[in-house]
Design a protein around this motif. Structure first.
Motif, PDB file in Angstrom:
ATOM      1  N   PRO A 169       0.811  -1.228   0.000  1.00 32.15           N
ATOM      2  CA  PRO A 169       0.000   0.000   0.000  1.00 32.15           C
ATOM      3  C   PRO A 169       0.837   1.267   0.000  1.00 32.15           C
ATOM      4  N   GLN A 170       0.241   2.348  -0.529  1.00 37.67           N
ATOM      5  CA  GLN A 170       0.694   3.668  -0.156  1.00 37.67           C
ATOM      6  C   GLN A 170       0.056   3.957   1.204  1.00 37.67           C
ATOM      7  N   ILE A 171       0.870   4.250   2.177  1.00 36.76           N
ATOM      8  CA  ILE A 171       0.364   4.563   3.513  1.00 36.76           C
ATOM      9  C   ILE A 171       0.344   6.072   3.714  1.00 36.76           C
ATOM     10  N   SER A 172       1.366   6.734   3.215  1.00 44.86           N
ATOM     11  CA  SER A 172       1.448   8.190   3.259  1.00 44.86           C
ATOM     12  C   SER A 172       1.494   8.691   1.819  1.00 44.86           C
ATOM     13  N   ILE A 173       0.336   9.102   1.281  1.00 45.22           N
ATOM     14  CA  ILE A 173       0.303   9.454  -0.142  1.00 45.22           C
ATOM     15  C   ILE A 173       1.110  10.709  -0.449  1.00 45.22           C
ATOM     16  N   LYS A 174       1.345  11.552   0.542  1.00 42.19           N
ATOM     17  CA  LYS A 174       2.141  12.749   0.279  1.00 42.19           C
ATOM     18  C   LYS A 174       3.594  12.391  -0.033  1.00 42.19           C
ATOM     19  N   ASP A 175       4.003  11.182   0.331  1.00 43.31           N
ATOM     20  CA  ASP A 175       5.365  10.732   0.063  1.00 43.31           C
ATOM     21  C   ASP A 175       5.453   9.845  -1.178  1.00 43.31           C
ATOM     22  N   TYR A 176       4.371   9.818  -1.952  1.00 45.08           N
ATOM     23  CA  TYR A 176       4.345   9.004  -3.163  1.00 45.08           C
ATOM     24  C   TYR A 176       4.566   9.902  -4.374  1.00 45.08           C
ATOM     25  N   ARG A 177       5.313   9.408  -5.346  1.00 42.51           N
ATOM     26  CA  ARG A 177       5.728  10.266  -6.457  1.00 42.51           C
ATOM     27  C   ARG A 177       4.639  10.514  -7.492  1.00 42.51           C
ATOM     28  N   TYR A 178       3.604   9.695  -7.513  1.00 43.48           N
ATOM     29  CA  TYR A 178       2.577   9.835  -8.545  1.00 43.48           C
ATOM     30  C   TYR A 178       1.336  10.568  -8.024  1.00 43.48           C
ATOM     31  N   THR A 179       1.513  11.762  -7.521  1.00 40.84           N
ATOM     32  CA  THR A 179       0.382  12.504  -6.968  1.00 40.84           C
ATOM     33  C   THR A 179       0.055  13.773  -7.748  1.00 40.84           C
ATOM     34  N   GLU A 180       0.791  14.056  -8.815  1.00 41.53           N
ATOM     35  CA  GLU A 180       0.555  15.304  -9.554  1.00 41.53           C
ATOM     36  C   GLU A 180      -0.857  15.360 -10.138  1.00 41.53           C
ATOM     37  N   GLY A 181      -1.331  14.238 -10.678  1.00 38.20           N
ATOM     38  CA  GLY A 181      -2.683  14.197 -11.235  1.00 38.20           C
ATOM     39  C   GLY A 181      -3.736  14.468 -10.180  1.00 38.20           C
ATOM     40  N   LEU A 182      -3.521  13.930  -8.983  1.00 42.60           N
ATOM     41  CA  LEU A 182      -4.457  14.162  -7.890  1.00 42.60           C
ATOM     42  C   LEU A 182      -4.472  15.638  -7.501  1.00 42.60           C
ATOM     43  N   LYS A 183      -3.308  16.230  -7.352  1.00 38.90           N
ATOM     44  CA  LYS A 183      -3.234  17.631  -6.937  1.00 38.90           C
ATOM     45  C   LYS A 183      -3.897  18.548  -7.966  1.00 38.90           C
ATOM     46  N   ARG A 184      -3.695  18.248  -9.251  1.00 38.70           N
ATOM     47  CA  ARG A 184      -4.335  19.060 -10.295  1.00 38.70           C
ATOM     48  C   ARG A 184      -5.854  18.916 -10.229  1.00 38.70           C
ATOM     49  N   ALA A 185      -6.335  17.689 -10.052  1.00 46.28           N
ATOM     50  CA  ALA A 185      -7.784  17.444 -10.032  1.00 46.28           C
ATOM     51  C   ALA A 185      -8.448  18.103  -8.829  1.00 46.28           C
ATOM     52  N   VAL A 186      -7.794  18.033  -7.682  1.00 48.74           N
ATOM     53  CA  VAL A 186      -8.375  18.576  -6.456  1.00 48.74           C
ATOM     54  C   VAL A 186      -8.155  20.087  -6.366  1.00 48.74           C
ATOM     55  N   GLY A 187      -7.127  20.570  -7.060  1.00 51.54           N
ATOM     56  CA  GLY A 187      -6.835  21.997  -7.032  1.00 51.54           C
ATOM     57  C   GLY A 187      -6.023  22.420  -5.832  1.00 51.54           C
ATOM     58  N   ILE A 188      -5.038  21.599  -5.485  1.00 54.71           N
ATOM     59  CA  ILE A 188      -4.141  21.931  -4.377  1.00 54.71           C
ATOM     60  C   ILE A 188      -2.708  21.852  -4.869  1.00 54.71           C
ATOM     61  N   SER A 189      -1.840  22.611  -4.233  1.00 57.96           N
ATOM     62  CA  SER A 189      -0.440  22.643  -4.653  1.00 57.96           C
ATOM     63  C   SER A 189       0.418  21.644  -3.901  1.00 57.96           C
ATOM     64  N   SER A 190      -0.059  21.187  -2.731  1.00 57.96           N
ATOM     65  CA  SER A 190       0.748  20.293  -1.912  1.00 57.96           C
ATOM     66  C   SER A 190      -0.149  19.402  -1.067  1.00 57.96           C
ATOM     67  N   LEU A 191       0.324  18.190  -0.797  1.00 56.89           N
ATOM     68  CA  LEU A 191      -0.375  17.289   0.118  1.00 56.89           C
ATOM     69  C   LEU A 191       0.174  17.383   1.536  1.00 56.89           C
ATOM     70  N   ASP A 192       1.098  18.310   1.751  1.00 53.45           N
ATOM     71  CA  ASP A 192       1.652  18.514   3.085  1.00 53.45           C
ATOM     72  C   ASP A 192       0.782  19.434   3.930  1.00 53.45           C
ATOM     73  N   ALA A 193      -0.128  20.160   3.273  1.00 55.84           N
ATOM     74  CA  ALA A 193      -0.949  21.128   3.989  1.00 55.84           C
ATOM     75  C   ALA A 193      -1.920  20.428   4.944  1.00 55.84           C
ATOM     76  N   LYS A 194      -2.327  21.156   5.948  1.00 58.59           N
ATOM     77  CA  LYS A 194      -3.282  20.634   6.923  1.00 58.59           C
ATOM     78  C   LYS A 194      -4.591  20.284   6.240  1.00 58.59           C
ATOM     79  N   ASP A 195      -5.114  19.119   6.529  1.00 64.84           N
ATOM     80  CA  ASP A 195      -6.352  18.642   5.906  1.00 64.84           C
ATOM     81  C   ASP A 195      -7.308  18.236   7.023  1.00 64.84           C
TER      82      ASP A 195
END
Length: 319
Positions: A169-195
């Protein structure tokens, strides 16, 4: 024997092309069969349900989540739906709505939007199905591989006394390299931000809920990226400094099965391996679980046979 094995894997079950649509609040027990879709907060969740053959098996629910979409895969994507004969209970596949909403996306983690967590909605659907089928949390098993494994693990934030199974599994998705598509779709610049839904804090969530939930993680040692960036940080948080080849009991509520196959992240086994995963998950869910010496010996041997089997296949395919 080959014919018997092929028959076991191919149950002549196909995914229906059409389905019924239901509002979450009007969903009834008689709706839970074959393919159906559930609207929850204006989000469509495509589902596929297979029913057990005996009354005894109607006390257990297995929920399976999809990971990445391959090129040419039809949407919705129901990964591992054909594994249902190896589950002794109801089997509910829930497709990732992100892949239907964002057609160019290959991996969505059931993430949602800035202001909505689709994983939270999935938890509500699971609880609804449990209620309709009168299935207890202890008899509920959640399974996914890769991105689907992340969903299975993260659901421990919403569900108690359930068993969460994750394969590479990906356990921490912010540490996974294939997240650019997700960030574009959701409209966020980083997965490190408070959620507010803590979708980037799954390691902490597992550690917080390990006393009330059960976890079975299966990890390929040959998948260096997921070992180093996903599994090992969780183990460090749990004060585990070493893992052995085969089955490791971390505590009374967590098992980690370490195997070693050529192919890295993509080497995730078939129905035969899945049957052993389900066996071990059901053992983990039993009262006063303790990994026996025989089971430890057995899974070392299974891991060796699995490796030799894949090595033979690898050599054969190259000839």
């Amino acid at each position: 024997m080959n014919m018997q094995w092929d028959t076991l894997k191919n149950q002549n079950y196909s995914i229906p092309k059409s389905c019924q649509f239901y509002d979450f609040f009007s969903l009834k027990k008689e709706d839970l069969h074959d393919r159906f879709s559930v609207y929850y907060n204006n989000v469509l969740f495509d589902c596929l349900m297979t029913e057990p053959s005996s009354e005894k098996e109607k006390k257990t629910l297995f929920v399976i989540f999809s990971g990445s979409k391959n090129e040419g895969d039809p949407v919705p994507v129901f990964k591992r739906w054909s594994y249902f004969p190896f589950c002794d209970g109801y089997v509910l596949n829930i497709a990732d709505p992100m892949l239907s909403i964002h057609r160019q996306m290959k991996l969505g983690w059931y993430y949602g939007t800035k202001n909505e967590s689709y994983i939270e909605y999935v938890a509500a659907i699971i609880q609804k199905v449990q209620s309709l089928l009168d299935i207890e949390n202890r008899n509920t098993f959640l399974f996914g591989s890769s991105g689907g494994g992340y969903v299975s693990l993260h659901l421990s934030y919403y569900l108690d006394n359930t068993t969460h199974i994750a394969l590479n599994p990906q356990i921490s998705i912010k540490d996974y390299r294939y997240t650019e598509g997700l960030k574009r779709a959701v409209g966020i610049s980083s997965l490190d931000a408070k959620d507010e839904f803590r979708r980037n804090e799954t390691v902490d969530i597992i550690c917080e809920n390990i006393s009330s939930n059960r976890f079975l993680i299966i990890q390929n040692m040959n998948d260096g990226e997921h070992c180093q960036k996903q599994l090992f940080p969780l183990m460090k948080k749990l004060n585990v400094d070493s893992l052995n080849f085969g089955m490791n009991q971390i505590n009374s509520n967590m098992l980690v099965w370490m195997y070693d196959l050529i192919g890295g992240h993509s080497a995730q086994g078939d129905q035969l391996i899945f049957s052993y995963i389900i066996y071990m998950a059901e053992r983990l869910a039993s009262e006063n679980f303790e990994l026996s010496d025989f089971e430890s010996f057995l899974f070392k041997n299974i891991s060796c046979l699995w490796k030799q089997r894949e090595w033979y296949k690898y050599i054969s395919d190259r000839k």
